[in-house]
Design a protein around this motif. Structure first.
Motif, PDB file in Angstrom:
ATOM      1  N   ASP A 257      42.164  33.323  14.492  1.00 30.45           N
ATOM      2  CA  ASP A 257      43.004  33.550  15.199  1.00 30.45           C
ATOM      3  C   ASP A 257      44.837  33.230  15.305  1.00 30.45           C
ATOM      4  O   ASP A 257      45.445  33.522  15.932  1.00 30.45           O
ATOM      5  CB  ASP A 257      43.373  33.383  17.450  1.00 30.45           C
ATOM      6  CG  ASP A 257      41.124  33.136  17.874  1.00 30.45           C
ATOM      7  OD1 ASP A 257      40.542  33.929  17.227  1.00 30.45           O
ATOM      8  OD2 ASP A 257      40.703  32.749  18.435  1.00 30.45           O
ATOM      9  N   SER A 258      44.032  32.333  14.987  1.00 34.15           N
ATOM     10  CA  SER A 258      45.549  31.931  14.074  1.00 34.15           C
ATOM     11  C   SER A 258      46.608  33.007  13.042  1.00 34.15           C
ATOM     12  O   SER A 258      47.401  33.376  12.944  1.00 34.15           O
ATOM     13  CB  SER A 258      45.957  30.821  13.348  1.00 34.15           C
ATOM     14  OG  SER A 258      45.826  29.184  13.935  1.00 34.15           O
ATOM     15  N   LEU A 259      45.292  34.135  12.369  1.00 35.81           N
ATOM     16  CA  LEU A 259      45.926  35.182  11.726  1.00 35.81           C
ATOM     17  C   LEU A 259      46.492  35.949  12.171  1.00 35.81           C
ATOM     18  O   LEU A 259      46.499  36.491  12.455  1.00 35.81           O
ATOM     19  CB  LEU A 259      44.489  35.263  10.583  1.00 35.81           C
ATOM     20  CG  LEU A 259      43.714  34.388   9.874  1.00 35.81           C
ATOM     21  CD1 LEU A 259      42.468  35.169   9.254  1.00 35.81           C
ATOM     22  CD2 LEU A 259      44.727  34.384   9.040  1.00 35.81           C
ATOM     23  N   PRO A 260      47.095  36.250  11.150  1.00 37.65           N
ATOM     24  CA  PRO A 260      48.002  38.277  11.835  1.00 37.65           C
ATOM     25  C   PRO A 260      47.628  38.550  11.189  1.00 37.65           C
ATOM     26  O   PRO A 260      47.122  38.652   9.818  1.00 37.65           O
ATOM     27  CB  PRO A 260      50.072  37.923  11.306  1.00 37.65           C
ATOM     28  CG  PRO A 260      50.185  36.507  10.575  1.00 37.65           C
ATOM     29  CD  PRO A 260      48.758  35.113  10.106  1.00 37.65           C
ATOM     30  N   HIS A 266      52.475  42.711  17.254  1.00 38.62           N
ATOM     31  CA  HIS A 266      53.565  41.495  17.166  1.00 38.62           C
ATOM     32  C   HIS A 266      52.931  40.774  18.347  1.00 38.62           C
ATOM     33  O   HIS A 266      53.209  40.161  19.198  1.00 38.62           O
ATOM     34  CB  HIS A 266      54.842  42.392  17.702  1.00 38.62           C
ATOM     35  CG  HIS A 266      55.349  43.252  17.525  1.00 38.62           C
ATOM     36  ND1 HIS A 266      56.826  42.562  16.163  1.00 38.62           N
ATOM     37  CD2 HIS A 266      55.589  44.351  17.093  1.00 38.62           C
ATOM     38  CE1 HIS A 266      57.092  43.314  15.484  1.00 38.62           C
ATOM     39  NE2 HIS A 266      56.343  44.377  15.778  1.00 38.62           N
ATOM     40  N   GLU A 267      51.529  41.163  18.823  1.00 35.13           N
ATOM     41  CA  GLU A 267      51.180  39.801  20.132  1.00 35.13           C
ATOM     42  C   GLU A 267      50.939  38.874  19.944  1.00 35.13           C
ATOM     43  O   GLU A 267      51.075  38.308  18.790  1.00 35.13           O
ATOM     44  CB  GLU A 267      49.535  40.852  20.687  1.00 35.13           C
ATOM     45  CG  GLU A 267      48.536  40.079  19.120  1.00 35.13           C
ATOM     46  CD  GLU A 267      48.261  40.566  18.565  1.00 35.13           C
ATOM     47  OE1 GLU A 267      46.894  40.300  17.687  1.00 35.13           O
ATOM     48  OE2 GLU A 267      49.401  42.462  18.040  1.00 35.13           O
ATOM     49  N   SER A 268      51.243  37.736  20.973  1.00 41.12           N
ATOM     50  CA  SER A 268      50.946  36.254  20.329  1.00 41.12           C
ATOM     51  C   SER A 268      50.562  35.885  19.340  1.00 41.12           C
ATOM     52  O   SER A 268      48.919  36.227  19.859  1.00 41.12           O
ATOM     53  CB  SER A 268      52.141  35.204  22.045  1.00 41.12           C
ATOM     54  OG  SER A 268      52.261  33.754  21.255  1.00 41.12           O
ATOM     55  N   LEU A 269      50.305  34.987  18.697  1.00 42.29           N
ATOM     56  CA  LEU A 269      49.635  34.456  18.053  1.00 42.29           C
ATOM     57  C   LEU A 269      48.581  33.483  18.581  1.00 42.29           C
ATOM     58  O   LEU A 269      49.395  32.527  19.553  1.00 42.29           O
ATOM     59  CB  LEU A 269      49.343  33.738  16.440  1.00 42.29           C
ATOM     60  CG  LEU A 269      50.175  34.403  15.306  1.00 42.29           C
ATOM     61  CD1 LEU A 269      50.537  34.711  14.238  1.00 42.29           C
ATOM     62  CD2 LEU A 269      48.846  35.677  15.459  1.00 42.29           C
ATOM     63  N   THR A 270      47.432  32.882  18.342  1.00 40.01           N
ATOM     64  CA  THR A 270      46.603  31.638  19.520  1.00 40.01           C
ATOM     65  C   THR A 270      46.894  30.687  18.442  1.00 40.01           C
ATOM     66  O   THR A 270      45.919  30.852  17.826  1.00 40.01           O
ATOM     67  CB  THR A 270      45.744  32.281  19.925  1.00 40.01           C
ATOM     68  OG1 THR A 270      45.781  33.264  20.559  1.00 40.01           O
ATOM     69  CG2 THR A 270      45.430  30.362  21.139  1.00 40.01           C
ATOM     70  N   PRO A 271      47.595  29.199  18.370  1.00 40.31           N
ATOM     71  CA  PRO A 271      47.129  28.258  16.929  1.00 40.31           C
ATOM     72  C   PRO A 271      46.664  27.837  18.099  1.00 40.31           C
ATOM     73  O   PRO A 271      46.085  27.284  18.747  1.00 40.31           O
ATOM     74  CB  PRO A 271      48.685  27.950  16.858  1.00 40.31           C
ATOM     75  CG  PRO A 271      49.355  28.583  17.839  1.00 40.31           C
ATOM     76  CD  PRO A 271      48.906  29.412  18.486  1.00 40.31           C
TER      77      PRO A 271
END
Lengths: 342, 357
Positions: A257-260, A266-271
């Motif tokens: 989920d961290s990977l663009p 442009h959706e926000s990543l979930t680090p």
């Protein structure tokens, strides 16, 4: 019908440091098969490189304590006398590294460096060795190999240098190639060439390959099986399509989920919240627990074992199997959404 | 081609670095054509992504825009004013408006200064009025660092935290434009995501304009509104980020298929370009991409033959409308035939030899 080539069992590697022992690898079990690619992914400090340096017996015994078993075709490498280890390192296991410029001698022609390898390991004439060096360069797709053999490393591009490293690692015809971040220093289009070359060699000569990388995307392109490492342990392993298609461990979810995405928006990543633990001061129980959005009280009690749930797909998480997929999309609570102070 | 009122624009931006021989009697023997005739425009509050491989000139372009190096030719316009040749007091004012964030946060931070000193330095240098300590604390907080950590030195922070300090320093003077050169390349995956989210949040909060330079198409597409693809010093394609997935330039097509996709996603067939990017000291004639171009072989029908126009004339960056432009004599319609053409090229020994210098 698995054909196990390298089997690592309960490996522990501990480094002495002023801050106390650093447990770089802590109870790792893995296997690599003939003619297949094992991908080992993990972030810095997860122990992925140290594991295979231990397998090659390249760690300094003065600072590193290694225990467990590392068997090549059934023979434990960790108990092998160092003289015999010389017939393993090179002839049976080849290794390549991230930065080929640092691994090549700057003042020797690349052809001579390859023939030197041959001459160190066998009774072979200078002329035969240099012929075989040229053949090795040809095999890894280097154009005009006889001219290239007479060049120095600085005269070659990064991709060419990595091809030379692969040629050198394979010139003794080992059964296993350990590639530690082989494409990290290369450009995207050249990375694709090198991965295709390694894959081609695997199918053509039945080479077993261990591909160590921080990049999930790189590993997912060529690996047959994948092991995801975290703080010195494998937390998930299985067939590549299963691990990336139906990941089971919350850390693997977090990485994915961290990977663009190349094709994403442009959706926000979930680090993943927090930072990996200090290897000198590991948390009790599951190492990922302090950063995990699904943490339960039992997680802190003991280190969860890697348990096989489906054919060949194992994970080290005590979450109930029912409804894990649903959980992935709805984490319970993130402890903190920033990296804490070291 | 240019938007009504871009914040920053470049016109014909060119940089050639001289190549010299000899030490005592040094003389110029050639030039590295680092950047050639680059036209760009970014509107306020938007993000331009520049993607390319090493030697494509993307970082040099960024440095010229930030006035860290001077162009050989062409201009950089900030709100219509040429900033290429300003100096002295004017340059100091300009520095407050354009800031830069670098790839290696360790190399970009003074190891003997604390986080507070590093982030406060721009305020000190530019004599910004107000309570500096309060401002520095607020900046650290903005980038997700506790102000309590301000007394620590760079080596006491993790890589991600160091990059946060670099970003806080760039924010200190409230610039209009930040040039980010590979802002997350040195970071682990999970840390990358934190920094990417931070950059997005900061832009939303302050309406800043970004130019993001990266070799990673995933990062570029995540942050950018518009993408410029560079190859050997030139822009070969410009497109809105949403439409770059349907590329017009064969190099963009190759870059897209070579870039490892999200794991688990269906694998596209890769267009494996033969050889390496050529040397910018002796760029190929005509279109610089022609020695590696699979599309040229599709046209000629022979892996050894390149159409004459590709070999002799450099294609201009043509505006195709809808924000898209491409520099190619025969833009890509479908990428299907490129896979096979690239394979045939790799198998043809002459090409492999000619492109691998």
């Amino acid at each position: 019908m698995s054909d196990v080539l390298l089997e690592i069992e309960n490996l522990h590697v501990t480094f002495a440091s002023p801050h106390g022992p650093i447990r770089a690898v802590d109870g790792l079990s893995l296997r690599a098969e003939r003619g297949a690619t094992l991908g080992v992914v993990g972030e810095s400090g997860s122990g992925k490189s140290v594991t295979f340096l231990a397998a090659m017996r390249l760690l300094d015994p003065a600072t590193a304590t290694v225990s467990g078993r590392i068997r090549l075709d059934g023979v434990d490498l960790l108990t092998l006398p160092s003289r015999e280890m010389q017939t393993v390192r090179g002839p049976r296991i080849g290794m390549i590294f991230q930065d080929p410029l640092a691994a090549l001698h700057p003042l020797l022609r690349v052809g001579d460096q390859i023939s030197e390898t041959l001459r160190a390991h066998g009774d072979i004439s200078r002329r035969d060795a240099s012929d075989r060096a040229v053949a090795a360069l040809r095999r890894v797709g280097i154009p005009s190999p006889d001219e290239r053999a007479r060049q120095y490393p600085h005269e070659l591009s990064g991709g060419m240098r990595q091809r030379v490293m692969i040629a050198m690692a394979l010139v003794l015809e080992p059964e296993l190639l350990i590639a530690d971040e082989p494409t990290t220093a290369l450009d995207t289009t050249v990375e694709a060439q090198i991965l295709a070359l390694i894959d081609d060699l695997r199918t053509r000569i039945g080479l077993g390959v261990v591909l160590i990388s921080h990049s999930l995307a790189t590993v997912s392109q060529v690996a047959d099986t994948v092991a995801v490492m975290y703080a010195g342990r494998a937390i998930e392993r299985g067939p590549c399509s299963d691990v990336f298609g139906q990941p089971q461990h919350p850390y693997t979810w977090g990485l994915l989920d961290s990977l663009p995405a190349v094709d994403g928006g442009h959706e926000s990543l979930t680090p993943i919240p927090g930072a990996p633990p200090s290897l000198a001061d590991l948390p009790p129980g599951c190492r990922f627990g302090p950063r995990c959005g699904y943490r339960m009280p039992a997680c802190g009690e003991r280190v969860p074992d890697l348990v096989e749930r489906h054919a060949g797909h194992a994970d080290a998480c005590i979450l109930p199997m029912d409804g894990r997929e649903g959980l992935r999309r709805a984490p319970i609570a993130h402890p903190a959404n920033s990296e804490p102070a070291p | 081609m240019t938007d009504p009122a871009p914040l920053i624009a470049t016109e014909g931006l060119t940089k050639r670095f001289p190549v010299t021989r000899g030490i005592l009697f040094a003389h110029t023997v050639g030039a590295v054509h680092a950047v050639e005739d680059v036209h760009l425009a970014v509107r306020r509050g938007r993000t331009l992504g520049i993607v390319g491989e090493s030697g494509s000139g993307k970082s040099t372009t960024g440095r010229m825009i930030a006035r860290l190096i001077d162009p050989t030719a062409g201009t950089v316009l900030l709100e219509g004013t040429d900033i290429t040749r300003v100096g002295g007091a004017e340059l100091r004012v300009l520095r407050r408006r354009i800031q830069m964030v670098f790839q290696d946060p360790t190399g970009a931070l003074n190891p003997r200064h604390t986080a507070n000193q590093i982030v406060g330095a721009p305020l000190r240098v530019h004599h910004v009025a107000g309570n500096r300590a309060v401002r520095v604390a607020a900046l650290l907080e903005q980038v997700g660092l506790s102000p309590d950590l301000g007394d620590r030195y760079p080596h006491e922070f993790s890589g991600g935290q160091r990059q946060r300090i670099g970003i806080a320093r760039a924010l200190a003077l409230e610039p209009d434009l930040i040039v980010l050169d590979e802002p997350v390349s040195a970071l682990d995956v999970s840390v990358q995501a934190h920094i990417l989210n931070l950059l997005t949040d900061l832009q939303r909060a302050h309406g800043m304009t970004y130019i993001v330079i990266s070799h990673d198409l995933g990062v570029i597409r995540h942050l950018a509104d518009e993408v410029a693809v560079m190859y050997l010093g030139r822009i070969v394609e410009r497109a809105p980020a949403a439409s770059i997935a349907a590329p017009f330039h064969p190099y963009t097509a190759a870059l897209l298929t070579a870039a490892p996709g999200r794991p688990g996603a269906a694998h596209r067939r890769r267009i494996l370009l033969p050889g390496d990017p050529p040397s910018p000291i002796t760029p190929p004639s005509g279109c610089a991409f022609h020695p590696r171009c699979p599309k040229a072989r599709v046209i000629s029908g022979d892996p050894n033959v390149v159409p004459e126009r590709c070999r002799t004339d450099a294609p201009p960056l043509d505006n195709l409308g809808r924000g898209r432009s491409v520099a190619c004599w025969s833009p890509v319609a479908t990428t299907d035939d490129l896979v096979g053409a690239a394979e045939a090229m790799s198998a043809a020994p002459d090409i492999a030899r000619a492109t691998s210098d």
